[in-house]
Design an enzyme around this catalytic site. Sequence first.
Site, PDB file in Angstrom:
ATOM      1  N   LYS A  18      -0.380   8.721   5.153  1.00 27.13           N
ATOM      2  CA  LYS A  18       0.680   8.700   4.169  1.00 27.13           C
ATOM      3  C   LYS A  18       0.664  10.058   3.432  1.00 27.13           C
ATOM      4  O   LYS A  18       1.583  10.721   3.219  1.00 27.13           O
ATOM      5  CB  LYS A  18       0.495   7.561   3.276  1.00 27.13           C
ATOM      6  CG  LYS A  18       0.684   6.047   3.618  1.00 27.13           C
ATOM      7  CD  LYS A  18       1.039   5.026   2.820  1.00 27.13           C
ATOM      8  CE  LYS A  18      -0.639   5.062   1.957  1.00 27.13           C
ATOM      9  NZ  LYS A  18      -1.914   4.431   2.718  1.00 27.13           N
ATOM     10  N   ARG A  93       1.893  -0.523  -4.738  1.00 27.73           N
ATOM     11  CA  ARG A  93       0.806  -1.116  -3.940  1.00 27.73           C
ATOM     12  C   ARG A  93       0.854  -2.707  -4.048  1.00 27.73           C
ATOM     13  O   ARG A  93      -0.017  -3.407  -3.410  1.00 27.73           O
ATOM     14  CB  ARG A  93      -0.606  -0.708  -4.611  1.00 27.73           C
ATOM     15  CG  ARG A  93      -1.137   0.466  -4.115  1.00 27.73           C
ATOM     16  CD  ARG A  93      -1.655   0.704  -2.987  1.00 27.73           C
ATOM     17  NE  ARG A  93      -2.608   1.370  -2.615  1.00 27.73           N
ATOM     18  CZ  ARG A  93      -3.274   2.316  -2.750  1.00 27.73           C
ATOM     19  NH1 ARG A  93      -2.316   3.434  -2.917  1.00 27.73           N
ATOM     20  NH2 ARG A  93      -4.354   2.822  -2.257  1.00 27.73           N
ATOM     21  N   ARG A 129     -12.784  11.273   7.686  1.00 25.47           N
ATOM     22  CA  ARG A 129     -12.074  11.922   6.820  1.00 25.47           C
ATOM     23  C   ARG A 129     -12.882  12.682   6.061  1.00 25.47           C
ATOM     24  O   ARG A 129     -13.818  12.232   5.377  1.00 25.47           O
ATOM     25  CB  ARG A 129     -10.926  11.284   5.914  1.00 25.47           C
ATOM     26  CG  ARG A 129     -10.180  12.138   5.127  1.00 25.47           C
ATOM     27  CD  ARG A 129      -8.899  11.386   4.271  1.00 25.47           C
ATOM     28  NE  ARG A 129      -9.247  10.037   3.859  1.00 25.47           N
ATOM     29  CZ  ARG A 129      -8.311   9.236   3.242  1.00 25.47           C
ATOM     30  NH1 ARG A 129      -7.044   9.723   3.640  1.00 25.47           N
ATOM     31  NH2 ARG A 129      -8.325   8.166   2.865  1.00 25.47           N
ATOM     32  N   ARG A 162     -14.565  11.196   0.635  1.00 26.80           N
ATOM     33  CA  ARG A 162     -14.184  10.576  -0.468  1.00 26.80           C
ATOM     34  C   ARG A 162     -15.176   9.355  -0.758  1.00 26.80           C
ATOM     35  O   ARG A 162     -15.796   8.606   0.358  1.00 26.80           O
ATOM     36  CB  ARG A 162     -12.724   9.982  -0.290  1.00 26.80           C
ATOM     37  CG  ARG A 162     -11.703  10.889  -0.768  1.00 26.80           C
ATOM     38  CD  ARG A 162     -10.095  10.514  -0.302  1.00 26.80           C
ATOM     39  NE  ARG A 162      -9.896   9.062  -0.771  1.00 26.80           N
ATOM     40  CZ  ARG A 162      -8.674   8.566  -0.511  1.00 26.80           C
ATOM     41  NH1 ARG A 162      -7.675   9.234  -0.192  1.00 26.80           N
ATOM     42  NH2 ARG A 162      -8.532   7.475  -0.904  1.00 26.80           N
ATOM     43  N   ARG A 173     -10.752  -1.916   0.859  1.00 29.24           N
ATOM     44  CA  ARG A 173      -9.388  -1.410   0.778  1.00 29.24           C
ATOM     45  C   ARG A 173      -8.627  -2.183   1.743  1.00 29.24           C
ATOM     46  O   ARG A 173      -7.532  -2.295   1.524  1.00 29.24           O
ATOM     47  CB  ARG A 173      -9.595  -0.160   0.968  1.00 29.24           C
ATOM     48  CG  ARG A 173     -10.321   0.720  -0.065  1.00 29.24           C
ATOM     49  CD  ARG A 173     -10.666   2.423   0.227  1.00 29.24           C
ATOM     50  NE  ARG A 173      -9.480   3.090   0.363  1.00 29.24           N
ATOM     51  CZ  ARG A 173      -9.639   4.160   1.234  1.00 29.24           C
ATOM     52  NH1 ARG A 173     -10.482   4.569   1.733  1.00 29.24           N
ATOM     53  NH2 ARG A 173      -8.331   4.884   1.022  1.00 29.24           N
TER      54      ARG A 173
HETATM   55  P1  AMP Z   1      -5.195   6.200  -2.185  1.00 28.26           P
HETATM   56  O1  AMP Z   1      -5.448   7.603  -2.232  1.00 28.26           O
HETATM   57  O2  AMP Z   1      -3.714   5.964  -2.133  1.00 28.26           O
HETATM   58  O3  AMP Z   1      -5.845   5.515  -0.983  1.00 28.26           O
HETATM   59  O4  AMP Z   1      -5.824   5.813  -3.492  1.00 28.26           O
HETATM   60  C1  AMP Z   1      -7.328   5.749  -3.868  1.00 28.26           C
HETATM   61  C2  AMP Z   1      -7.236   4.725  -4.991  1.00 28.26           C
HETATM   62  O5  AMP Z   1      -6.631   5.004  -5.970  1.00 28.26           O
HETATM   63  C3  AMP Z   1      -6.868   3.193  -4.462  1.00 28.26           C
HETATM   64  O6  AMP Z   1      -8.117   2.389  -3.579  1.00 28.26           O
HETATM   65  C4  AMP Z   1      -6.885   2.615  -5.930  1.00 28.26           C
HETATM   66  O7  AMP Z   1      -8.366   2.298  -6.419  1.00 28.26           O
HETATM   67  C5  AMP Z   1      -6.115   3.663  -6.698  1.00 28.26           C
HETATM   68  N1  AMP Z   1      -4.786   3.720  -6.597  1.00 28.26           N
HETATM   69  C6  AMP Z   1      -4.001   4.687  -5.900  1.00 28.26           C
HETATM   70  N2  AMP Z   1      -2.626   4.109  -6.070  1.00 28.26           N
HETATM   71  C7  AMP Z   1      -2.637   3.040  -6.992  1.00 28.26           C
HETATM   72  C8  AMP Z   1      -1.660   2.114  -7.261  1.00 28.26           C
HETATM   73  N3  AMP Z   1      -0.261   2.494  -6.612  1.00 28.26           N
HETATM   74  N4  AMP Z   1      -2.131   0.795  -7.747  1.00 28.26           N
HETATM   75  C9  AMP Z   1      -3.456   0.585  -8.056  1.00 28.26           C
HETATM   76  N5  AMP Z   1      -4.314   1.579  -7.694  1.00 28.26           N
HETATM   77  C10 AMP Z   1      -4.041   2.714  -7.151  1.00 28.26           C
END
Ligand code: AMP
Length: 219
Positions: A18, A93, A129, A162, A173
């Site tokens: 994404k 989410r 990654r 990460r 996740r």
């Molecule tokens: P991502 O980079 O989108 O995979 O997000 C990494 C982490 O950030 C996720 O596993 C959540 O802990 C937090 N996070 C990102 N976007 C959201 C969201 N829309 N709602 C809640 N937590 C989020």
Amino acid sequence: MSGKKKLIILLGPPGAGKGTQAKKISREFDLVHISTGDILRNEVRDGTELGSKVKEIMNAGDLVPDELVGEIVRSCIEKHSSAAGFILDGYPRNVTQAEFLMCIADGWPVYAVCIRVEEETLVKRLTGRRYCPGCGKIYNVYFSPPSTEGICDACGTELVQRRDDREEVIAERLRVYHEQTRPVIDYFSSLGRYFEIDGSKSVPHVAQALSELVGVIEK
Ligand code: AMP
């Protein structure tokens, strides 16, 4: 908020690509890219009050409270009030966030596009990654390694993984995705605003498919 803006939401499991695709599409269609994950990671890195609140939650692979992320998205959209539109990656989410977004985007055309990828591929993409904390460039040790192991080709900074890309966190996740984020697909589907693309191919292939779809949506 005034004026009609286009809002494109990229859905899909962690590792679907994404972030990579959102960056490309935002440049091509002049949309502001909002990545809640990137914004939250920056808060953690900078040691802000928000960062300290969310750090442990993120490290565990769980979702940050809806109110906190909702505020981030709302203020980003407000800040770019003259933008033609937005591409969101990592938000919404869950269904509560989706409903909140539809309230903010009062009357704007909203489209959700899911990048679909098999779970086996996702795990390899996530565990492989690495990112550059200097310039943000993303690598993958299996599919797109840097020319010198562990070092960014673009700026020479040491690459890092990460914390939530470790195997034990990935399982959580994916569980959270299936439980909370998949219903978001049904939500946008029932509004007639849902599209899918195959995310299993290479980055340029997926980019091409997404670009064609967004081009059609634009008309
Ligand atoms: P991502 O980079 O989108 O995979 O997000 C990494 C982490 O950030 C996720 O596993 C959540 O802990 C937090 N996070 C990102 N976007 C959201 C969201 N829309 N709602 C809640 N937590 C989020």
